[in-house]
Design a protein around this motif. Structure first.
Motif, PDB file in Angstrom:
ATOM      1  N   ASP A 169      12.461 -17.479 -14.357  1.00  0.00           N
ATOM      2  CA  ASP A 169      13.774 -17.749 -15.049  1.00  0.00           C
ATOM      3  C   ASP A 169      13.936 -19.051 -15.538  1.00  0.00           C
ATOM      4  O   ASP A 169      13.720 -20.221 -15.113  1.00  0.00           O
ATOM      5  CB  ASP A 169      14.739 -17.777 -13.511  1.00  0.00           C
ATOM      6  CG  ASP A 169      16.131 -18.226 -13.845  1.00  0.00           C
ATOM      7  OD1 ASP A 169      16.490 -18.171 -15.027  1.00  0.00           O
ATOM      8  OD2 ASP A 169      16.703 -18.172 -12.743  1.00  0.00           O
ATOM      9  N   GLU A 181      23.053 -23.721 -20.668  1.00  0.00           N
ATOM     10  CA  GLU A 181      22.482 -22.883 -19.642  1.00  0.00           C
ATOM     11  C   GLU A 181      21.416 -23.747 -19.036  1.00  0.00           C
ATOM     12  O   GLU A 181      21.336 -23.212 -17.672  1.00  0.00           O
ATOM     13  CB  GLU A 181      21.992 -21.543 -20.192  1.00  0.00           C
ATOM     14  CG  GLU A 181      23.078 -20.402 -20.214  1.00  0.00           C
ATOM     15  CD  GLU A 181      23.727 -20.629 -21.798  1.00  0.00           C
ATOM     16  OE1 GLU A 181      24.378 -19.667 -22.224  1.00  0.00           O
ATOM     17  OE2 GLU A 181      23.478 -21.620 -22.536  1.00  0.00           O
ATOM     18  N   TYR A 182      20.777 -24.565 -19.629  1.00  0.00           N
ATOM     19  CA  TYR A 182      19.817 -25.339 -19.175  1.00  0.00           C
ATOM     20  C   TYR A 182      20.198 -26.529 -18.602  1.00  0.00           C
ATOM     21  O   TYR A 182      19.280 -27.428 -17.667  1.00  0.00           O
ATOM     22  CB  TYR A 182      18.599 -25.788 -20.024  1.00  0.00           C
ATOM     23  CG  TYR A 182      18.155 -24.382 -20.768  1.00  0.00           C
ATOM     24  CD1 TYR A 182      17.235 -23.494 -20.070  1.00  0.00           C
ATOM     25  CD2 TYR A 182      18.347 -23.993 -21.966  1.00  0.00           C
ATOM     26  CE1 TYR A 182      16.736 -22.291 -20.506  1.00  0.00           C
ATOM     27  CE2 TYR A 182      17.980 -22.800 -22.543  1.00  0.00           C
ATOM     28  CZ  TYR A 182      17.055 -22.039 -21.938  1.00  0.00           C
ATOM     29  OH  TYR A 182      16.689 -20.678 -22.254  1.00  0.00           O
ATOM     30  N   PRO A 212      14.453 -15.224 -23.774  1.00  0.00           N
ATOM     31  CA  PRO A 212      13.309 -15.376 -22.954  1.00  0.00           C
ATOM     32  C   PRO A 212      12.237 -14.354 -23.164  1.00  0.00           C
ATOM     33  O   PRO A 212      12.381 -13.362 -23.797  1.00  0.00           O
ATOM     34  CB  PRO A 212      13.749 -14.966 -21.541  1.00  0.00           C
ATOM     35  CG  PRO A 212      15.160 -14.080 -21.832  1.00  0.00           C
ATOM     36  CD  PRO A 212      15.923 -14.601 -23.041  1.00  0.00           C
ATOM     37  N   PRO A 220      10.494 -11.589 -18.220  1.00  0.00           N
ATOM     38  CA  PRO A 220      11.509 -11.047 -17.384  1.00  0.00           C
ATOM     39  C   PRO A 220      11.991 -12.215 -16.175  1.00  0.00           C
ATOM     40  O   PRO A 220      10.913 -12.961 -15.974  1.00  0.00           O
ATOM     41  CB  PRO A 220      10.796  -9.746 -16.796  1.00  0.00           C
ATOM     42  CG  PRO A 220       9.457  -9.773 -16.845  1.00  0.00           C
ATOM     43  CD  PRO A 220       9.019 -10.870 -18.093  1.00  0.00           C
ATOM     44  N   SER A 221      13.159 -12.225 -16.061  1.00  0.00           N
ATOM     45  CA  SER A 221      13.560 -13.226 -15.151  1.00  0.00           C
ATOM     46  C   SER A 221      13.174 -13.376 -13.716  1.00  0.00           C
ATOM     47  O   SER A 221      13.030 -14.185 -13.145  1.00  0.00           O
ATOM     48  CB  SER A 221      15.125 -13.241 -15.007  1.00  0.00           C
ATOM     49  OG  SER A 221      15.615 -11.886 -14.563  1.00  0.00           O
ATOM     50  N   TRP A 222      12.482 -11.873 -13.143  1.00  0.00           N
ATOM     51  CA  TRP A 222      11.742 -11.901 -11.883  1.00  0.00           C
ATOM     52  C   TRP A 222      10.443 -12.790 -12.149  1.00  0.00           C
ATOM     53  O   TRP A 222      10.025 -13.044 -11.052  1.00  0.00           O
ATOM     54  CB  TRP A 222      11.791 -10.506 -11.485  1.00  0.00           C
ATOM     55  CG  TRP A 222      10.901  -9.790 -12.416  1.00  0.00           C
ATOM     56  CD1 TRP A 222      11.214  -8.771 -13.303  1.00  0.00           C
ATOM     57  CD2 TRP A 222       9.360  -9.523 -12.447  1.00  0.00           C
ATOM     58  NE1 TRP A 222      10.180  -8.297 -14.071  1.00  0.00           N
ATOM     59  CE2 TRP A 222       9.208  -8.864 -13.410  1.00  0.00           C
ATOM     60  CE3 TRP A 222       8.293 -10.469 -11.869  1.00  0.00           C
ATOM     61  CZ2 TRP A 222       7.794  -8.352 -13.715  1.00  0.00           C
ATOM     62  CZ3 TRP A 222       6.943 -10.051 -12.005  1.00  0.00           C
ATOM     63  CH2 TRP A 222       6.641  -8.889 -13.048  1.00  0.00           C
ATOM     64  N   SER A 248      10.131 -24.215 -12.805  1.00  0.00           N
ATOM     65  CA  SER A 248       8.990 -23.232 -12.226  1.00  0.00           C
ATOM     66  C   SER A 248       7.697 -23.545 -12.308  1.00  0.00           C
ATOM     67  O   SER A 248       7.249 -24.552 -13.219  1.00  0.00           O
ATOM     68  CB  SER A 248       9.197 -21.654 -13.248  1.00  0.00           C
ATOM     69  OG  SER A 248       8.120 -21.050 -13.130  1.00  0.00           O
ATOM     70  N   SER A 263       5.783 -21.870 -15.196  1.00  0.00           N
ATOM     71  CA  SER A 263       6.128 -22.501 -16.475  1.00  0.00           C
ATOM     72  C   SER A 263       5.163 -23.703 -16.822  1.00  0.00           C
ATOM     73  O   SER A 263       4.935 -23.966 -17.807  1.00  0.00           O
ATOM     74  CB  SER A 263       7.621 -22.635 -16.790  1.00  0.00           C
ATOM     75  OG  SER A 263       8.420 -21.640 -16.668  1.00  0.00           O
ATOM     76  N   THR A 279      16.031 -20.793 -16.771  1.00  0.00           N
ATOM     77  CA  THR A 279      16.892 -21.944 -16.365  1.00  0.00           C
ATOM     78  C   THR A 279      16.736 -22.683 -15.218  1.00  0.00           C
ATOM     79  O   THR A 279      17.626 -23.481 -14.873  1.00  0.00           O
ATOM     80  CB  THR A 279      18.450 -21.089 -16.198  1.00  0.00           C
ATOM     81  OG1 THR A 279      18.413 -20.013 -15.086  1.00  0.00           O
ATOM     82  CG2 THR A 279      18.769 -20.637 -17.394  1.00  0.00           C
ATOM     83  N   ARG A 280      15.752 -22.425 -14.344  1.00  0.00           N
ATOM     84  CA  ARG A 280      15.304 -22.891 -13.359  1.00  0.00           C
ATOM     85  C   ARG A 280      13.859 -23.595 -13.387  1.00  0.00           C
ATOM     86  O   ARG A 280      12.991 -23.030 -14.030  1.00  0.00           O
ATOM     87  CB  ARG A 280      15.296 -21.903 -11.795  1.00  0.00           C
ATOM     88  CG  ARG A 280      16.591 -21.549 -11.702  1.00  0.00           C
ATOM     89  CD  ARG A 280      17.787 -22.507 -11.733  1.00  0.00           C
ATOM     90  NE  ARG A 280      17.528 -23.145 -10.379  1.00  0.00           N
ATOM     91  CZ  ARG A 280      17.949 -24.665 -10.080  1.00  0.00           C
ATOM     92  NH1 ARG A 280      18.838 -25.059 -11.022  1.00  0.00           N
ATOM     93  NH2 ARG A 280      17.496 -25.251  -9.020  1.00  0.00           N
TER      94      ARG A 280
END
Length: 421
Positions: free
Chosen positions: A381, A212-213, A373, A376-378, A386, A389, A383-384
């Motif tokens: 995310d 996924e990454y 995770p 929350p993805s909001w 950020s 992060s 996998t993107r």
């Protein structure tokens, strides 16, 4: 102030809990145990005078942290109520609940926790040890070399840069490519990236083990025009000639390829420490053989292991040790009380992939590559790439380590009882 134990005080002495290893896993586990039971006797055996926040070394190599920022004296992180035995372990005698140290002491225990980390086997690569820290040969896997990595990156305006990854297992499997991304990000900002031939030699067959990454990472591989060489294992380095030799798979055959370099970032092969690998605690791979959920030894019910030295099939990261430490703490205390195992570990590990200065792909996953995770993805995310992060890695995680994990504050990793949701 906790001080190293003089020989006569500990020879032949027995403790309720003995922890082998005073790194991230050992200190965190000791603190978690002592927060739950202040009265038991606990010893930490480790010969090192220094303690390091090793996840910070990638940032040192990228020019973000200073090396000093990642260092503390060991005596300053040993928990107050722990007995520090400043020595190395030589042999284990699990049949008699004891071990022997390098200076001849015999130490007994009711419960043993083994977490001495992993051995960096520089000698496996011919010529490497002699040229580390000079001739453009560096590695973020050593405290004294990470600053050299950044000096090389700063000085480089053209030429060829090689980045290598050895066979698994290694600690922080994303670190080999993190150093490449941060270097490329620096060269991109300095407008010299187009003049540099960037090569990533990975002895594995994929860029990252959790699929996924990979799409986000591949965007950066293409952005930086980095060349991927899979199933390409570094076997020799000639620093003076500035050449590196790789064994590359080609179908069923293997060929040797010599590559020139102006800079090479090497990640060494990694194995279990010798005194673990040659002990009754080791499995076939040399690491301490544990049940992957309880982290208890599969043959000795009063022995546990966590961190890089155990053979649980999780990613060997500091984040994994942070999640494992409370699990081992409550299970060790249950063993002391004659009770069944109390908590399970789900294989959680985290790898903040520093794809550019200011952005991170926050990989978080458990056993079987299941995404786990923390946010929350909001919000994030994983996998993107950020910026939030990056803030986590750059600003939040270091104090969480020094003032949370090492102090037994189990922020977001409090163990869940077996059978609970």
């Amino acid at each position: 102030m906790t001080k190293a134990s003089p020989f006569p005080e500990t020879h032949g002495k027995s403790f309720n809990v003995v922890i082998v290893g005073g790194g991230s896993a050992g200190i965190a586990t000791a603190s978690s145990i002592l927060k739950r039971n202040r009265k038991l006797s606990l010893a930490i055996i480790d010969p090192a005078d220094d303690h390091y926040y090793q996840p910070g070394w990638t940032m040192v190599g990228g020019g973000v942290f200073s090396a000093k920022f990642t260092h503390r004296k060991q005596q300053d992180v040993i928990p107050d109520r722990a007995h520090w035995i400043e020595s190395a372990v030589m042999t284990f005698d699990p049949q008699n609940n004891s071990l022997q140290t390098s200076d001849g002491r015999e130490i007994g225990y009711d419960v043993l926790i083994v977490c001495p980390g992993i051995k960096l086997d520089w000698e496996q690569i011919e010529g490497l040890a002699e040229t580390l820290g000079k001739n453009g040969v560096t590695s973020n896997y050593r405290y004294d070399l990470a600053p050299y990595t950044f000096r090389l990156v700063q000085d480089m305006t053209s030429g060829r840069a090689l980045f290598t990854q050895p066979p698994m297992p290694i600690k922080c499997a994303g670190a080999p490519q993190k150093s490449m991304y941060l270097s490329c990000s620096k060269w991109e900002r300095e407008a010299v990236l187009d003049n540099i031939d960037v090569q990533f030699h990975n002895s594995g067959a994929v860029l990252f083990g959790v699929s996924e990454y990979v799409p986000a990472l591949m965007e950066y591989i293409e952005r930086y025009n980095a060349n991927l060489n899979f199933e390409s294992k570094l076997v020799a380095v000639n620093g003076e000639a500035k050449t590196a030799t790789f064994e590359q798979k080609n179908g069923d055959s293997t060929r040797r390829v010599e590559e020139s370099f102006d800079m090479i970032h090497v990640v060494p092969p990694q194995v279990a420490p010798d005194f673990v690998r040659n002990s009754p605690l080791a499995g076939v791979d040399g690491f301490v053989e544990v049940d992957q959920t309880t982290l208890r030894h599969i043959r000795y019910d009063n022995i546990f292991s966590l961190g890089d030295a155990c053979n649980a099939p999780n990613a060997k990261t500091m984040a994994a040790a942070r999640k494992q430490a409370p699990v081992v703490a409550v299970n060790a205390l249950a063993t002391l009380d004659g009770k069944p195992m109390a908590a399970n570990y789900d294989g959680y590990g985290s790898c903040p992939l520093t794809v550019e200065r200011g952005k991170i792909v926050l990989a978080e996953f458990g056993y079987g590559g299941k995404l786990t995770p923390s946010f929350p993805s909001w919000l994030i995310d994983g996998t993107r790439p950020s910026r939030l992060s990056w803030l986590l890695k750059d600003t939040i995680l270091p104090p969480v380590y020094w003032h949370g994990m090492l102090k037994g504050r189990e922020w977001m990793v409090k163990p869940q009882p077996i059978g609970s949701d």
